[in-house]
Design a protein around this motif. Structure first.
Motif, PDB file in Angstrom:
ATOM      1  N   ASP A 171     -13.136 -39.454 -32.974  1.00 54.12           N
ATOM      2  CA  ASP A 171     -13.487 -38.754 -31.737  1.00 54.12           C
ATOM      3  C   ASP A 171     -12.475 -37.348 -31.439  1.00 54.12           C
ATOM      4  O   ASP A 171     -11.519 -37.673 -31.476  1.00 54.12           O
ATOM      5  CB  ASP A 171     -13.310 -39.712 -30.700  1.00 54.12           C
ATOM      6  CG  ASP A 171     -13.838 -39.429 -29.168  1.00 54.12           C
ATOM      7  OD1 ASP A 171     -13.575 -38.266 -28.896  1.00 54.12           O
ATOM      8  OD2 ASP A 171     -13.986 -40.262 -28.572  1.00 54.12           O
ATOM      9  N   ILE A 172     -13.088 -36.273 -31.436  1.00 53.45           N
ATOM     10  CA  ILE A 172     -12.311 -35.291 -31.080  1.00 53.45           C
ATOM     11  C   ILE A 172     -11.604 -35.150 -29.735  1.00 53.45           C
ATOM     12  O   ILE A 172     -10.387 -34.601 -29.829  1.00 53.45           O
ATOM     13  CB  ILE A 172     -13.173 -33.832 -31.042  1.00 53.45           C
ATOM     14  CG1 ILE A 172     -12.364 -32.483 -31.425  1.00 53.45           C
ATOM     15  CG2 ILE A 172     -14.174 -33.789 -30.057  1.00 53.45           C
ATOM     16  CD1 ILE A 172     -11.812 -32.303 -32.714  1.00 53.45           C
ATOM     17  N   GLU A 173     -11.996 -35.692 -28.778  1.00 50.87           N
ATOM     18  CA  GLU A 173     -10.990 -36.027 -27.400  1.00 50.87           C
ATOM     19  C   GLU A 173      -9.866 -36.987 -27.965  1.00 50.87           C
ATOM     20  O   GLU A 173      -8.797 -36.358 -27.223  1.00 50.87           O
ATOM     21  CB  GLU A 173     -12.024 -36.521 -26.645  1.00 50.87           C
ATOM     22  CG  GLU A 173     -13.265 -35.576 -26.146  1.00 50.87           C
ATOM     23  CD  GLU A 173     -12.689 -34.116 -25.741  1.00 50.87           C
ATOM     24  OE1 GLU A 173     -11.693 -34.096 -24.971  1.00 50.87           O
ATOM     25  OE2 GLU A 173     -13.261 -33.311 -26.047  1.00 50.87           O
ATOM     26  N   VAL A 174      -9.988 -37.912 -28.578  1.00 52.96           N
ATOM     27  CA  VAL A 174      -8.776 -38.811 -28.873  1.00 52.96           C
ATOM     28  C   VAL A 174      -7.862 -37.906 -29.796  1.00 52.96           C
ATOM     29  O   VAL A 174      -6.596 -37.909 -29.367  1.00 52.96           O
ATOM     30  CB  VAL A 174      -9.326 -39.810 -29.797  1.00 52.96           C
ATOM     31  CG1 VAL A 174      -8.106 -40.550 -30.328  1.00 52.96           C
ATOM     32  CG2 VAL A 174     -10.127 -40.845 -28.732  1.00 52.96           C
ATOM     33  N   LEU A 175      -8.296 -37.074 -30.796  1.00 51.81           N
ATOM     34  CA  LEU A 175      -7.636 -35.977 -31.489  1.00 51.81           C
ATOM     35  C   LEU A 175      -6.658 -35.162 -30.609  1.00 51.81           C
ATOM     36  O   LEU A 175      -5.404 -34.938 -30.623  1.00 51.81           O
ATOM     37  CB  LEU A 175      -8.370 -35.340 -32.717  1.00 51.81           C
ATOM     38  CG  LEU A 175      -8.826 -36.291 -33.464  1.00 51.81           C
ATOM     39  CD1 LEU A 175     -10.078 -35.518 -34.556  1.00 51.81           C
ATOM     40  CD2 LEU A 175      -7.991 -36.728 -34.636  1.00 51.81           C
ATOM     41  N   ARG A 176      -7.387 -34.546 -29.422  1.00 49.04           N
ATOM     42  CA  ARG A 176      -6.639 -33.635 -28.859  1.00 49.04           C
ATOM     43  C   ARG A 176      -5.650 -34.406 -27.965  1.00 49.04           C
ATOM     44  O   ARG A 176      -4.857 -33.915 -27.573  1.00 49.04           O
ATOM     45  CB  ARG A 176      -7.826 -33.044 -27.916  1.00 49.04           C
ATOM     46  CG  ARG A 176      -8.671 -31.816 -28.834  1.00 49.04           C
ATOM     47  CD  ARG A 176      -9.794 -31.430 -27.976  1.00 49.04           C
ATOM     48  NE  ARG A 176     -10.609 -30.546 -28.933  1.00 49.04           N
ATOM     49  CZ  ARG A 176     -12.063 -30.231 -28.821  1.00 49.04           C
ATOM     50  NH1 ARG A 176     -12.684 -30.940 -27.652  1.00 49.04           N
ATOM     51  NH2 ARG A 176     -12.622 -29.179 -29.247  1.00 49.04           N
ATOM     52  N   ARG A 177      -6.089 -35.518 -27.199  1.00 50.59           N
ATOM     53  CA  ARG A 177      -5.321 -36.191 -26.419  1.00 50.59           C
ATOM     54  C   ARG A 177      -3.823 -36.544 -27.193  1.00 50.59           C
ATOM     55  O   ARG A 177      -2.905 -36.293 -26.748  1.00 50.59           O
ATOM     56  CB  ARG A 177      -5.902 -37.589 -26.022  1.00 50.59           C
ATOM     57  CG  ARG A 177      -5.018 -38.252 -24.951  1.00 50.59           C
ATOM     58  CD  ARG A 177      -5.904 -39.268 -24.154  1.00 50.59           C
ATOM     59  NE  ARG A 177      -6.436 -40.493 -25.065  1.00 50.59           N
ATOM     60  CZ  ARG A 177      -7.646 -40.562 -25.470  1.00 50.59           C
ATOM     61  NH1 ARG A 177      -8.778 -39.768 -24.790  1.00 50.59           N
ATOM     62  NH2 ARG A 177      -8.232 -41.610 -26.040  1.00 50.59           N
ATOM     63  N   LEU A 178      -4.014 -36.896 -28.361  1.00 50.22           N
ATOM     64  CA  LEU A 178      -2.705 -37.289 -29.393  1.00 50.22           C
ATOM     65  C   LEU A 178      -1.989 -36.257 -29.474  1.00 50.22           C
ATOM     66  O   LEU A 178      -0.846 -36.115 -29.573  1.00 50.22           O
ATOM     67  CB  LEU A 178      -3.304 -38.107 -30.468  1.00 50.22           C
ATOM     68  CG  LEU A 178      -3.842 -39.643 -30.230  1.00 50.22           C
ATOM     69  CD1 LEU A 178      -4.246 -40.137 -31.490  1.00 50.22           C
ATOM     70  CD2 LEU A 178      -2.762 -40.510 -29.329  1.00 50.22           C
TER      71      LEU A 178
END
Length: 398
Positions: free
Chosen positions: A278-285
């Motif tokens: 999930d790209i949103e999880v990657l950005r959040r991390l």
């Protein structure tokens, strides 16, 4: 869809003899064992009526003479060092047997997925993402041989590099072992892959003060090693609060300088990665990681610098292909399958850039991969072959 699973298993076992190592294989890219396996595979493709060749980067393509629409299927033949017999080989032999079953399938074997010389050089070449200048720069990570020299030594120098033919292929399919324990742990036989994770790789550099470990008081020290340990502890405490269900993270390398027992480390380097589909999880991390580094710099005497090394993009499996494979799995193994992401990278992630792509997993015994004890039961291998064939039939006729 009828397939000869006995013949499929026999071809897997025949391929296993090239570079046999204990119960696995040692078949590094462009080694004599790897090239013997490639030439054997070309001969098998030709026996099944496909027009087969090896190109200038080591890729194999077997073209079906049947009228379209065609599917493309395959994986890779080389192995990690002293590793398993199924990783990559399974997808190649499965593709061969799709064609053998009479389906209009072109078979692809992509070179060096395991990264002895570079990053997915075969599938990137096939999809137009590998430039000649990069080939000039690449060398073997273990013994330093330039890629150009290796290609010349195995007789591939000067051959053209094959490219995906626009409009020929309806989709790309790859079967693979799971390389984890999700399927085995739940008593399942098939995984329909929803997507391939992206890997976000970072370098954290910490600057301290090298000094004598016996004469420098604790109050005076600027110990880059201790700062690194405390920063990683902070990251490991924060990530679980913000990660996805299957996010993983690893500090794969922690190097202290100068690395002597009686010297306070004056520098530290951390190679840190995390993976998710999930790209949103990657950005959040990424935001969490940056906040942790900022907090470390507020607390510590040793400043840390965060540098992005590679931020790849997740490859989502085509929804229609997923549905076709899921329907095949339910028809052949009702209740014994699930949808799941891939935590490892595969050639399919690059094929997905030029055509719809999907993957099918079979269980790995004890979740072992990249080791010579890697294995999968014959029952699960045969089940995967039957599901893949039925899924391929549905995709072609759909």
């Amino acid at each position: 869809m009828k397939v000869d699973t006995d013949g499929f298993l026999a071809d897997l076992q025949a391929l296993r003899r090239f570079g046999a190592f204990r119960t696995g294989v040692h078949r590094p890219t462009f080694s004599p064992e790897d090239m013997e396996a490639r030439h054997w595979f070309v001969s098998r493709l030709r026996e099944e009526g496909l027009e087969a060749e090896i190109d200038g980067i080591g890729n194999i393509l077997g073209r079906s003479p049947k009228p379209g629409p065609h599917l493309l299927a395959g994986s890779h033949l080389e192995s990690q060092n002293e590793a398993g017999w199924l990783d990559g080989a399974l997808g190649c032999v499965a593709a061969l047997h799709l064609a053998r079953a009479g389906l209009p399938v072109d078979v692809a074997v992509f070179s060096d997925e395991e990264g002895h010389y570079g990053s997915f050089i075969g599938s990137r070449s096939f999809t137009g993402l590998l430039e000649e200048a990069e080939i000039d720069r690449l060398a073997n990570r273990y013994h330093g041989k330039p890629l150009r020299d290796a290609l010349r030594e195995v007789g591939l120098e000067g051959r053209p590099r094959l490219r995906a033919e626009p409009g020929r292929h309806k989709a790309f399919l790859e079967m693979h072992i799971e390389q984890g324990r999700q399927l085995e742990g739940q008593g399942l036989g098939i995984g329909v892959v929803t997507g391939i994770v992206a890997i976000w790789q970072w370098r954290i550099t910490i600057e301290g003060q090298q000094n004598h470990a016996g004469t420098t008081t604790m109050a005076e020290r600027r110990d880059a090693g201790l700062t690194a340990v405390r920063l990683l502890t902070m990251i490991d405490e924060e990530f679980p609060r913000h990660c996805g269900e299957r996010t993983v993270w690893t500090a794969g390398r922690i190097a202290l300088s100068p690395g002597a027992p009686s010297i306070i480390p004056g520098g530290a380097e951390i190679l840190f990665q995390y993976r998710d589909v999930d790209i949103e999880v990657l950005r959040r991390l990424e935001g969490v990681l940056r906040r942790c580094v900022a907090e470390s710099n507020r607390r510590e005497r040793c400043p840390a610098v965060l540098e992005a090394m590679s931020l790849s993009t997740p490859a989502v499996s085509d929804p229609a292909l997923q549905d076709a494979l899921a329907a095949a799995a339910e028809a052949i193994a009702p209740g014994r399958w699930q949808r799941m992401p891939s935590g490892a990278g595969h050639d399919a992630q690059y094929l997905a850039r030029v055509m719809p792509a999907a993957m099918l997993f079979v269980p790995s015994i004890n979740g072992i991969s990249h080791h010579w004890t890697e294995d999968t039961s014959e029952e699960d291998l045969a089940l995967g072959m039957r599901v893949l064939a039925e899924g391929a039939r549905r995709i072609i006729e759909g």
